[in-house]
Design an enzyme around this catalytic site. Structure first.
Site, PDB file in Angstrom:
ATOM      1  N   ARG A 177      37.825  40.586  49.001  1.00 54.78           N
ATOM      2  CA  ARG A 177      39.105  39.900  49.223  1.00 54.78           C
ATOM      3  C   ARG A 177      39.830  40.187  50.813  1.00 54.78           C
ATOM      4  NH1 ARG A 177      36.760  37.842  45.805  1.00 54.78           N
ATOM      5  NH2 ARG A 177      37.611  37.545  43.809  1.00 54.78           N
ATOM      6  N   SER A 227      44.907  33.626  40.329  1.00 55.48           N
ATOM      7  CA  SER A 227      45.020  34.940  40.140  1.00 55.48           C
ATOM      8  C   SER A 227      46.146  35.770  40.936  1.00 55.48           C
ATOM      9  CB  SER A 227      43.711  35.883  40.207  1.00 55.48           C
ATOM     10  OG  SER A 227      42.792  35.257  39.306  1.00 55.48           O
ATOM     11  N   GLU A 297      46.930  39.343  44.962  1.00 52.81           N
ATOM     12  CA  GLU A 297      46.182  38.709  45.866  1.00 52.81           C
ATOM     13  C   GLU A 297      46.666  37.283  46.522  1.00 52.81           C
ATOM     14  OE1 GLU A 297      42.373  35.979  44.120  1.00 52.81           O
ATOM     15  OE2 GLU A 297      42.284  38.279  43.819  1.00 52.81           O
TER      16      GLU A 297
END
Length: 305
Positions: A177, A227, A297
């Site tokens: 990420r 998410s 996230e």
């Protein structure tokens, strides 16, 4: 807008006035459907306009933020001071043999559909991710055992001075990420994907299977940003949250999804503060019970109301 008078004057010289909006509610531009107004929102139509907008913001010492399609963004209720540069109009997709060159505003769904149409495999994992390819490239997005690092060959980006640069695979600094784009504050202009020739029927079947898994397990019927938390090493965020007994927990109209505990949803009229307060509650409970820190996230921008 006195503060931005000179900046607007310069923007109007290079970008059509119809593509510059003042005090634009960010709830209209995010999947969460929350967020106060951005002082200025700009919709460039090509790369040169993006470069010009960045340079003008830098010269006027005004903060700017890049926006894809808002699928992974939470804007606070007080909105955003400065300029939002929205890249959704940069959405051209081209195919050269087994390579796809997609501008940053192209959606992952559209890129995956083009790949399917050309019989190219490798993008199936991303076909249901509700984001732009620029944002996905920047955060090395992934799902279902696939991630962008597996298919990206190079990127065209704009640096902090508004200059174009090409990043090859090694220069992208891809990790979980994260990428050089996030580390150095670059802007993705386009992404070149290297795919493999495959069987259209097999590719389509894989995409259909993943779409069903997504609809069965994720709360797609509610506004959310996917998410909410990054996967903590050695754990799954959703399981930790569920094991804390937090499934279905609400703060105002924000809720830990009863379908998937890794998602925080807007049931109807949640504020950004509701969502943020619920995020903090979840982080606190998980750390107290399991000693695991959860990091978002979802990108959070803006000011409190």
């Amino acid at each position: 807008m006195k503060l931005y008078a000179e900046l607007l004057k310069q923007l109007y010289k290079v970008i059509d006035r119809a593509n510059i909006v003042i005090d634009e509610p960010m709830k209209n531009h995010t999947y969460f459907k929350v967020g106060g107004p951005a002082d200025i929102l700009v919709n460039p139509e090509d790369v040169s306009e993006v470069q010009a907008a960045i340079k003008i913001c830098k010269e006027n010492e005004v903060d700017y933020y890049l926006l894809g399609n808002g699928s992974n963004l939470l804007v606070k209720d007080g909105g955003i001071r400065g300029v939002i540069i929205k890249l959704s109009k940069l959405n051209k997709i081209e195919v050269e043999e087994n390579k796809i060159i997609a501008q940053s505003g192209a959606t992952l769904y559209d890129v995956a559909q083009v790949a399917l149409g050309k019989g190219l495999k490798g993008m199936e994992f991303a076909s249901g991710i509700p984001g732009s390819i620029g944002g996905a490239a920047a955060m090395n997005a992934g799902a279902y055992d696939g991630e962008m690092s597996m298919v990206m060959e190079s990127m065209l980006a704009i640096d902090g001075n508004g200059e174009l640069l090409t990043l090859n695979k090694d220069e992208m600094e891809l990790s979980y990420r994260s990428s050089a784009i996030l580390k150095y504050g670059y802007t993705v202009v386009s992404v070149t994907l290297s795919l493999q020739v495959g069987d259209v029927k097999v590719i389509k079947a894989r995409m259909d299977t993943l779409a069903k898994r997504r609809s069965d397990k994720q709360p797609l019927e509610y506004p959310s940003a996917g998410s909410t938390f990054k996967r903590p090493e050695g754990h799954f965020a959703g399981k930790l949250i569920e094991d804390c007994g937090l499934k279905g927990t609400c703060v105002g109209d924000a809720q830990v999804s009863q379908k998937h505990s890794g998602f925080i949803i807007n049931r109807k009229n949640a504020s950004a503060k509701d969502i943020l307060d619920l995020i903090i509650l979840v982080q606190t409970e998980v750390e107290e019970k399991f000693g695991v820190k959860l990091y978002t996230e979802v990108k959070i921008l803006g000011e409190e109301k």
